[in-house]
Design a protein around this motif. Structure first.
Motif, mmCIF file in Angstrom:
data_model
loop_
_atom_site.group_PDB
_atom_site.id
_atom_site.type_symbol
_atom_site.label_atom_id
_atom_site.label_comp_id
_atom_site.label_asym_id
_atom_site.label_seq_id
_atom_site.Cartn_x
_atom_site.Cartn_y
_atom_site.Cartn_z
ATOM 1 N N GLU A 73 0.834 -1.208 0.000
ATOM 2 C CA GLU A 73 0.000 0.000 0.000
ATOM 3 C C GLU A 73 0.867 1.256 0.000
ATOM 4 N N ILE A 74 1.973 1.212 0.740
ATOM 5 C CA ILE A 74 2.891 2.355 0.755
ATOM 6 C C ILE A 74 3.583 2.471 -0.593
ATOM 7 N N ARG A 117 6.543 14.154 2.243
ATOM 8 C CA ARG A 117 5.334 14.976 2.283
ATOM 9 C C ARG A 117 4.221 14.367 1.431
ATOM 10 N N HIS A 118 4.598 13.749 0.309
ATOM 11 C CA HIS A 118 3.610 13.091 -0.551
ATOM 12 C C HIS A 118 2.910 11.962 0.198
ATOM 13 N N LEU A 173 -1.410 8.890 3.627
ATOM 14 C CA LEU A 173 -1.439 7.765 4.562
ATOM 15 C C LEU A 173 -1.259 8.247 5.995
ATOM 16 N N PRO A 174 -1.671 7.422 6.979
ATOM 17 C CA PRO A 174 -1.485 7.802 8.388
ATOM 18 C C PRO A 174 -0.011 7.849 8.761
ATOM 19 N N GLU A 175 0.257 8.506 9.865
ATOM 20 C CA GLU A 175 1.631 8.771 10.285
ATOM 21 C C GLU A 175 2.471 7.506 10.414
ATOM 22 N N PHE A 176 1.882 6.418 10.941
ATOM 23 C CA PHE A 176 2.676 5.214 11.181
ATOM 24 C C PHE A 176 3.050 4.486 9.890
ATOM 25 N N MET A 177 2.490 4.916 8.744
ATOM 26 C CA MET A 177 2.828 4.300 7.466
ATOM 27 C C MET A 177 3.804 5.144 6.652
#
Length: 543
Positions: free
Chosen positions: A325-326, A372-373, A378-382
């Motif tokens: 997903e990342i 930044r992109h 996505l959430p911070e932990f990702m």
């Protein structure tokens, strides 16, 4: 203490619950000829079988199931009538019972007949107005105030609890400390074992098998900490790609069977079919096992060791993450031609994400551009903590990305988005040392953003604890989010500071490259390398 009253109170709520869960009444259905007849013509699933029953037959079956559960399960009754079930669960190794199953019985009715539980509930919810504001959110204060005996959290959070001396002391009063949701590092296990007065339990289990499936009591942490053995009514199978059991010591994929296996994923039949498989050793029974995707092996003593993931799913600070997903998000950036994301051990402790990417020659993005992109999508932990540009990604002979051949990162760091400005005050200098130690970076400028340097929500707990110890000032966690640079946070601290204390050497938070020496006045002080003068050191705090 009135058995007839209890039975009347739970009769309708439990029957309503049983009607909603065919699997709970299926074990008793064979006693009814109508069900056996229906099963002979529609044996696909339990749901189909029950749909063929008439209303009268179904009601009779539910009534029968209610009687069996009420009489034999130990879920309901008086304290005296439930003692036999307590004795039975003791025989299979259960030494504590600390749950209440409530099938729609009014809360007031339940609590009226459980006065000790009600008293506990009232005391746990007492007003905390008398508690100083600085202690109300403190885990140590909560443990002491409520005389907590059991605590459960992830290893990442457990690591942050060991930083604060007050919390370390509070952990000594626990009877059970359960950690799970991530791999338990051996050094952390050893430290927790030395702190916790009671049992330290390493827990394992995916949500798909009803949360916990195995447990291991940690006594002398040496080598990899096992996930242990399956709990009651749970089965473990370590299988190769042909679904054959692997020998002791040989890695294989873990499949879990037993009563905890869920029905599947809601409205996702394809994924359910992929992960929930027919039982490999009980064909034709309708039983299923869950394919975990976890690579494990049996030890000689029968305990199971977790070795990693077979697929590309990882856990970061307790969050289950699909690396794909990342990667998909990063490939949407016009300046990225190829990318692969992996999990590495980070400088601030625990796993962190690293993105290796091949930039587009026409528009090469910087690591800060990519960070930044991702943060927008996505959430911070990702969000990866580091971005590494490569001319090409390494490949296996069959053309797949060779993740093992990716260059190693001895220390994960992230680039700053602002031009470096050295600390200008003693408060900024002390904060910079704290940030260097927590984040595992070489240097920190006063305008560098904590989160863009790789900081995360658990790291803020470490920052708050070290600020409290260094400056003797309470720092709410929210302050780090609102003031994410050294300059901003220093201003926050100075605004709240009433007593400044220079810490003793034993208390001083140190970066890995900090040295103890003497300043020109002969006073003991801490020094770190000066980024503006190679080979030189600068004073950051008295010792």
């Amino acid at each position: 203490d009135n058995e007839a009253f209890v039975r009347a109170q739970v009769h309708e709520p439990l029957k309503a619950y049983l009607r909603s869960a065919a699997s709970l009444i299926k074990p008793f259905a064979s006693a009814f000829s109508a069900f056996r007849k229906a099963r002979g013509t529609a044996a696909a699933t339990a749901d189909v079988e029950f749909q063929t029953l008439g209303e009268e037959d179904l009601e009779a079956l539910v009534e029968y199931a209610f009687a069996r559960y009420y009489e034999a399960s130990g879920l309901f009754g008086t304290p005296t009538s439930c003692l036999s079930m307590v004795d039975q669960v003791k025989e299979i190794g259960v030494d504590e019972i600390a749950c209440l199953l409530d099938f729609g019985v009014p809360t007031d009715t339940v609590l009226t007949h459980l006065p000790y539980l009600n008293q506990l509930r009232e005391r746990a919810n007492m007003s905390v107005e008398a508690t100083p504001a600085s202690e109300q959110g403190s885990i140590a204060a909560l443990i002491k105030r409520h005389a907590v005996t059991h605590l459960q959290c992830t290893p990442s959070l457990a690591a942050t609890l060991t930083i604060d001396q007050e919390t370390r002391e509070a952990l000594r009063g626990l009877r059970q400390f359960l950690v799970g949701g991530e791999t338990l590092p051996t050094p952390l296990a050893a430290e927790l074992r030395s702190l916790v007065g009671g049992d330290l339990i390493n827990m394992y289990g995916p949500t798909e098998t009803t949360i916990w499936s195995a447990a291991f009591q940690v006594t002398r942490p040496e080598g990899r900490v096992p996930i242990g053995r399956p709990i009651a009514n749970t089965e473990f199978y370590v299988l190769d790609k042909h679904l054959r059991p692997t020998p002791i010591g040989v890695p294989g994929e873990l499949y879990i069977g037993g009563e905890g296996v869920a029905r599947g994923y809601l409205h996702r039949p394809e994924l359910t079919a992929e992960r929930f498989r027919p039982h490999p050793f009980r064909a034709g029974t309708g039983e299923r096992v869950y394919r975990t995707g976890d690579l494990v092996r049996y030890r000689d003593d029968g305990a199971v060791e977790f070795l990693g993931r077979i697929d590309e799913q990882v856990k970061i600070r307790g969050h289950r993450i699909e690396l794909g997903e990342i990667e998909s998000t990063l490939t949407q950036h016009p300046g990225v031609r190829e990318v692969v994301v992996v999990s590495r051990e980070g400088g601030s402790g625990g796993a962190q994400l690293v993105a290796y990417y091949v930039p587009d020659e026409r528009a090469t993005p910087s690591p800060d551009d990519l960070k930044r992109h991702v943060m927008r999508e996505l959430p911070e932990f990702m969000v990866p903590s580091a971005f590494v540009a490569l001319p090409t990604l390494p490949r296996t002979p069959n053309g797949k990305v060779d993740r093992r051949a990716l260059p190693a990162t001895e220390e994960i760091t992230a680039g700053a988005t602002e031009a470096f400005v050295a600390p200008r005050t003693s408060t900024e200098e002390a904060l910079a040392v704290i940030w260097i130690a927590v984040l595992g970076v070489d240097r920190v400028g006063v305008h560098d953003n904590f989160f863009e340097l790789g900081g995360h929500s658990l790291a803020t707990i470490q920052i708050a604890a070290r600020v409290r110890r260094t400056f003797q000032v309470e720092l709410p966690l929210q302050a780090v989010f609102e003031a994410p640079t050294v300059a901003q946070l220093a201003a926050t601290i100075e605004g709240a500071l009433t007593v400044v204390r220079i810490p003793a050497a034993a208390d001083q938070p140190q970066a890995s490259n900090a040295k103890l020496g003497h300043d020109p006045d002969g006073q003991s002080a801490w020094f770190v390398p000066d980024p503006e003068r190679p080979g030189k050191y600068r004073r950051v705090a008295s010792a």
